[in-house]
Scaffold this motif. Structure first.
Motif, PDB file in Angstrom:
ATOM      1  N   TYR A 271       1.100 -98.745 -34.169  1.00  0.00           N
ATOM      2  CA  TYR A 271       2.013 -97.613 -34.048  1.00  0.00           C
ATOM      3  C   TYR A 271       2.429 -97.183 -35.454  1.00  0.00           C
ATOM      4  CZ  TYR A 271       2.882 -98.303 -29.016  1.00  0.00           C
ATOM      5  OH  TYR A 271       2.757 -98.401 -27.662  1.00  0.00           O
ATOM      6  N   TYR A 273       5.195 -94.256 -36.907  1.00  0.00           N
ATOM      7  CA  TYR A 273       6.126 -93.204 -36.537  1.00  0.00           C
ATOM      8  C   TYR A 273       7.251 -93.117 -37.568  1.00  0.00           C
ATOM      9  CZ  TYR A 273       8.616 -97.196 -34.436  1.00  0.00           C
ATOM     10  OH  TYR A 273       9.230 -98.406 -34.214  1.00  0.00           O
ATOM     11  N   PHE A 536      12.669 -97.832 -30.077  1.00  0.00           N
ATOM     12  CA  PHE A 536      11.540 -97.257 -29.342  1.00  0.00           C
ATOM     13  C   PHE A 536      11.698 -97.647 -27.867  1.00  0.00           C
ATOM     14  CE2 PHE A 536       7.244 -95.599 -30.602  1.00  0.00           C
ATOM     15  CZ  PHE A 536       6.802 -95.329 -29.321  1.00  0.00           C
ATOM     16  N   GLN A 538      10.997 -96.953 -23.554  1.00  0.00           N
ATOM     17  CA  GLN A 538      10.342 -96.304 -22.429  1.00  0.00           C
ATOM     18  C   GLN A 538      11.426 -95.931 -21.429  1.00  0.00           C
ATOM     19  OE1 GLN A 538       7.041 -98.331 -20.519  1.00  0.00           O
ATOM     20  NE2 GLN A 538       7.207 -97.062 -18.685  1.00  0.00           N
ATOM     21  N   TYR A 582       5.937 -88.527 -26.199  1.00  0.00           N
ATOM     22  CA  TYR A 582       6.815 -89.098 -27.224  1.00  0.00           C
ATOM     23  C   TYR A 582       7.738 -88.002 -27.723  1.00  0.00           C
ATOM     24  CZ  TYR A 582       3.589 -93.066 -27.469  1.00  0.00           C
ATOM     25  OH  TYR A 582       2.817 -94.161 -27.174  1.00  0.00           O
ATOM     26  N   VAL A 589      12.962 -93.189 -30.786  1.00  0.00           N
ATOM     27  CA  VAL A 589      11.838 -92.496 -30.156  1.00  0.00           C
ATOM     28  C   VAL A 589      11.844 -92.842 -28.674  1.00  0.00           C
ATOM     29  CG1 VAL A 589       9.331 -92.329 -30.006  1.00  0.00           C
ATOM     30  CG2 VAL A 589      10.441 -92.423 -32.242  1.00  0.00           C
ATOM     31  N   PHE A 591       9.711 -92.735 -25.053  1.00  0.00           N
ATOM     32  CA  PHE A 591       8.399 -92.632 -24.414  1.00  0.00           C
ATOM     33  C   PHE A 591       8.660 -92.399 -22.935  1.00  0.00           C
ATOM     34  CE2 PHE A 591       4.630 -95.056 -22.590  1.00  0.00           C
ATOM     35  CZ  PHE A 591       3.742 -94.026 -22.796  1.00  0.00           C
ATOM     36  N   THR A 711      -3.906 -91.565 -29.993  1.00  0.00           N
ATOM     37  CA  THR A 711      -3.148 -90.337 -29.840  1.00  0.00           C
ATOM     38  C   THR A 711      -3.818 -89.181 -30.571  1.00  0.00           C
ATOM     39  OG1 THR A 711      -1.765 -91.054 -31.691  1.00  0.00           O
ATOM     40  CG2 THR A 711      -0.896 -91.412 -29.486  1.00  0.00           C
ATOM     41  N   SER A 715       0.750 -85.504 -31.666  1.00  0.00           N
ATOM     42  CA  SER A 715       1.766 -86.485 -31.291  1.00  0.00           C
ATOM     43  C   SER A 715       2.640 -86.849 -32.492  1.00  0.00           C
ATOM     44  CB  SER A 715       1.092 -87.740 -30.733  1.00  0.00           C
ATOM     45  OG  SER A 715       2.050 -88.742 -30.485  1.00  0.00           O
ATOM     46  N   VAL A 717       4.083 -89.636 -32.727  1.00  0.00           N
ATOM     47  CA  VAL A 717       3.799 -91.060 -32.913  1.00  0.00           C
ATOM     48  C   VAL A 717       2.289 -91.239 -32.962  1.00  0.00           C
ATOM     49  CG1 VAL A 717       3.948 -93.366 -31.882  1.00  0.00           C
ATOM     50  CG2 VAL A 717       5.916 -91.819 -31.775  1.00  0.00           C
ATOM     51  N   HIS A 719      -0.619 -93.710 -32.401  1.00  0.00           N
ATOM     52  CA  HIS A 719      -0.844 -94.974 -31.705  1.00  0.00           C
ATOM     53  C   HIS A 719      -2.330 -95.125 -31.427  1.00  0.00           C
ATOM     54  CE1 HIS A 719      -0.343 -97.652 -27.886  1.00  0.00           C
ATOM     55  NE2 HIS A 719      -0.543 -98.387 -28.965  1.00  0.00           N
TER      56      HIS A 719
END
Length: 766
Positions: A271, A273, A536, A538, A582, A589, A591, A711, A715, A717, A719
């Motif tokens: 990752y 970012y 980060f 979700q 993202y 961040v 997700f 990605t 994006s 981010v 990844h």
């Protein structure tokens, strides 16, 4: 008076002579079952050589001869395996003439029927089978699996499409399982309708529909048992059915166990970012194990009065328990600061889902029928997720979800059959009520949230033929609502227009336009939240909207004796497409699922099925398509080409059989990610003795299940990750199945609705 009477008689005679009349009826066998594809021919009584009119019966054995003058005729019906019947008839008005064909004794040992075995309609192809095909299939599912683009996927033990498209199985119109199909003997399969464009009532549920029409089933017991013991997974199932009089009782039980292997799947990724002025780099190697089980048990009672009504009540319960453990070794960098870390993720889900399904269908006079279906489900879910990382800025985060989701689906359908067309009008309501008790990083104390969604769906559809032309016109209206704060109320028209032309018996062309909508999963719209890395998360997304899909297509189909080909060009556009997003939050961040600005898919695909010899079948699918994706109006669009390929081979010799399947094709564009295709590869060897089958499967014998995700430049981010699902490499499984049946003949129920809620109400950890 005499003169006037004479003139009236002459006028009536002239009218009768000029009148164009119709003969119609049904061709049945001695068991009162309709005979599809039977030949029907009309000769004048004075000339039995020249055919006046000719036709072929449809899948139900019905025929119609139109534009006939009054007079005396000979009506002849024939079909290989049956004695030809010739009937003298006198026509002075529209006539209904049913015909019974008796089995020809000289064909009782074996009938091998060559020639036309399929009929192409605007949205489906209908098939019948030779006695030789029926004789070699140990059950109904194995017989169906010989059709183009179908096979039994040994990795799931399910009837599947070779090109990987989703499928619904219907038996006499009712939603069915693989176990239901396996307990039907092959010789009870009358014909099959394979829809590559589903009817309107299924348009949101699957890409293909297979409807199997059976002959009268046997009074008495029938059943199937199946067991697979493997390194990667194990399955077991039992299905029992008993018919007595007008009543049918069915019990089924099934279980699927994902084995916990010592071999761990491997994921290597990075990752990259930025949050404010801080740059983060996160290199990791993740080793994971996933295991668990699913059980399902159900009971069905049905009562059927032939040509009158069908009633069915089905009760079943599904339970599942799934676990995921993942450990990471991490090289973490924040600006100039570097640190080695250890991370872990544990996710445990439990779910129990009882369901009640009530169905009623009534045949009315003058080719009318009505159908009613009511389905209620209750989802009781529990989910515990724990994520942690060591280090100076490490974390320890947990999420606990306890939710109950209630679903009610009701559907009403009115059908009318014209001589050359079918009309269907329907309404379906889908109501979801979720109560979510949630504890996560937003609040240490549990809080409750409620998410209610409703979908009202009304449609009208007419389809039929005009000589070589085929058509289907549908108009549907969806009213999708999310009733909470920041929810939505969206009306969407979802028309469908299809037009086709039968060039000849082997070739046809079609053009299509269709559309539908997709609702987000309920927990995609929730406050669910788990910390997966520093700053980060979700999360769910309360601002989600439903998506609207539209598709244009041009299709060509070729059906020959030993070869079939289907080729298509398509252009798909999805407004508000759902994708993994993202975005920046409060110094973090997020997700979550979002709605895209643009999502386009265009290209072509073809499928082939070739049987060079009776013992060998080769099938395959290949696609080439471009995807264009734009996450939002502030971000640039991105395009990518994909080339998916699937290859299938099946052969048998006496009691031995071998199946080989390989799916590959690189990557495809999925939202912000260029995503690798999860491959399928196996060799399966089987031995059949009477109605017992022993099988040995080896999964991924030649290649490894490796793929990469990355990605796209839009994006925020970066990844990139490489996967190796090592638990699948060279995994073996041993299977054993047994079919049995006995009794006297009895007709089966015919249901034509399929309703079930597939949104489990769980938060999908990624």
């Amino acid at each position: 008076m005499k003169t006037a009477f004479t003139l009236i008689m002459l006028l009536c005679t002239a009218i009768c002579i000029g009148q164009e009349l119709t003969i119609e009826g049904i061709i049945i066998d001695d068991q009162k079952e309709g005979i599809p594809f039977a030949n029907i021919a009309l000769y004048r009584a004075s000339d039995t050589v020249k055919i006046v009119k000719g036709s072929v019966s449809d899948l139900y054995g019905k025929y119609s001869l139109q534009n006939i003058d009054s007079g005396n005729y000979i009506l002849k019906a024939s079909y290989i395996g049956y004695e030809t019947v010739s009937l003298p008839i006198s026509i002075d008005g529209d006539l209904t003439q049913n015909i019974i064909l008796n089995t020809d004794p000289k064909w009782l040992t074996e009938v091998v029927i060559e020639g036309k075995r399929s009929i192409r309609n605007i949205d489906k192809t209908s098939y019948t089978f030779t006695n030789n095909q029926i004789k070699k299939a140990k059950d109904g599912r194995e017989l169906i699996a010989t059709l183009p683009n179908l096979h039994v996927d040994k990795s799931t033990n399910a009837l599947s499409t070779i090109n990987g498209k989703s499928i619904i199985i219907l038996i006499n119109g009712i939603k069915a399982t693989n176990d239901d199909l396996k307990i039907i003997p092959a010789d009870k399969i009358k014909n099959v309708e394979l829809y590559d464009v589903p009817p309107m009532r299924y348009i949101n549920d699957a890409e293909n529909v297979v409807n199997i029409r059976t002959k009268s089933l046997d009074t008495g017991w029938s059943g199937n048992t199946y067991t697979t013991l493997g390194q990667m997974f194990s399955n077991a199932s039992l299905a029992l059915s008993y018919i007595k009089g007008d009543n049918k009782f069915t019990f089924h039980y099934g279980t699927h166990i994902n084995m916990k292997r010592n071999i761990e799947d491997l994921e290597t990724g990075r990752y990259n970012y930025q949050i404010s002025d801080d740059n983060y780099v996160y290199d990791y190697i993740r080793k994971s194990q996933s295991w668990g089980y699913q059980h399902n048990v159900g009971f069905t009672y049905s009562r059927s009065k032939e040509s009158n009504y069908d009633f069915q009540i089905k009760a079943f319960i599904n339970t599942s328990n799934g676990k995921l453990n993942a450990d990471k070794t991490i090289a973490f960098m924040q600006n100039e600061f570097q640190e080695e870390r250890i991370g872990s993720l544990k996710d445990h889900t439990k779910s129990i889902v009882p369901t009640l399904d009530i169905y009623y269908s009534k045949i009315l006079p003058k080719n009318n029928s009505i159908t009613f279906n009511l389905v209620g489900s209750y989802f009781d879910n529990e989910q515990q997720t724990h994520s942690a990382e060591t280090g100076s800025t490490g974390f320890d985060d947990s999420m606990l979800i306890n939710n109950q989701k209630k679903t009610l689906i009701s559907e009403f359908i009115y059908d009318h059959k014209f001589s050359n067309a079918n009309l269907s009008i329907g309404y379906r309501g889908h109501y979801n009520y979720l109560t979510n008790e949630l504890t996560n990083s937003i609040s240490a104390d549990s809080h409750k949230e409620r998410i209610n969604t409703k979908r009202h769906y009304a449609y009208g559809e007419i389809s039929g033929k005009l000589k070589p032309f085929m058509y289907r016109v549908s108009l549907g209206i969806n009213y999708d609502t999310q009733l909470e704060e920041n929810g939505f109320h969206n009306f969407t028209f979802i028309p469908m227009i299809m037009a086709g032309y039968n060039i000849n018996d082997a070739n046809s062309l079609r053009i299509t336009y269709n559309s539908n909508t997709q609702m987000p999963d309920m927990l995609q719209m929730s406050d669910a939240r788990i910390l997966i890395m520093n700053n980060f998360y979700q999360t769910g997304n309360k601002n989600l909207q439903n998506s609207h899909f539209q598709s244009w297509g041009l299709n060509y189909d070729l059906y020959l004796k030993n070869f079939s080909l289907s080729a298509s060009l398509f252009y798909d556009y999805t407004n508000n497409s759902l994708f993994d997003l993202y975005k920046y939050g409060d110094n973090c961040v997020l997700f979550q699922t979002g709605n895209a600005k643009k999502d386009i898919r265009r290209g072509g695909e073809f499928n082939i099925n070739y049987t060079p010899w009776e013992f060998l079948r080769i099938g395959g699918s290949m696609g080439s398509y471009q995807q264009v994706f734009q996450p939002s109006k502030e971000m640039n669009s991105f395009s990518y080409w994909s080339y998916p390929i699937s290859i299938y081979l099946s052969a048998y010799y006496k009691n031995l059989s071998i199946d080989v399947f390989q799916k590959l094709g690189g990557t495809f564009l999925s939202g912000l990610y260029k995503t690798g295709i999860d491959k399928i590869s196996y060799i399966s060897i089987g031995y059949t003795y009477k109605k017992v089958n022993l099988g040995l499967q080896c999964f991924f014998p030649f290649i490894k299940d490796k793929y990469s995700n990355k990605t796209i430049p839009s994006s925020i981010v970066y990844h990139k990750t490489d996967y190796h699902l090592r638990r699948k490499d060279h995994a073996f499984a041993l299977s054993l199945s047994w079919n049995f049946d006995s009794g006297k003949k009895k007709a089966s129920i015919q249901q034509n609705t399929e309703n079930y809620d597939y949104d489990s109400g769980l938060f999908k950890i990624k």
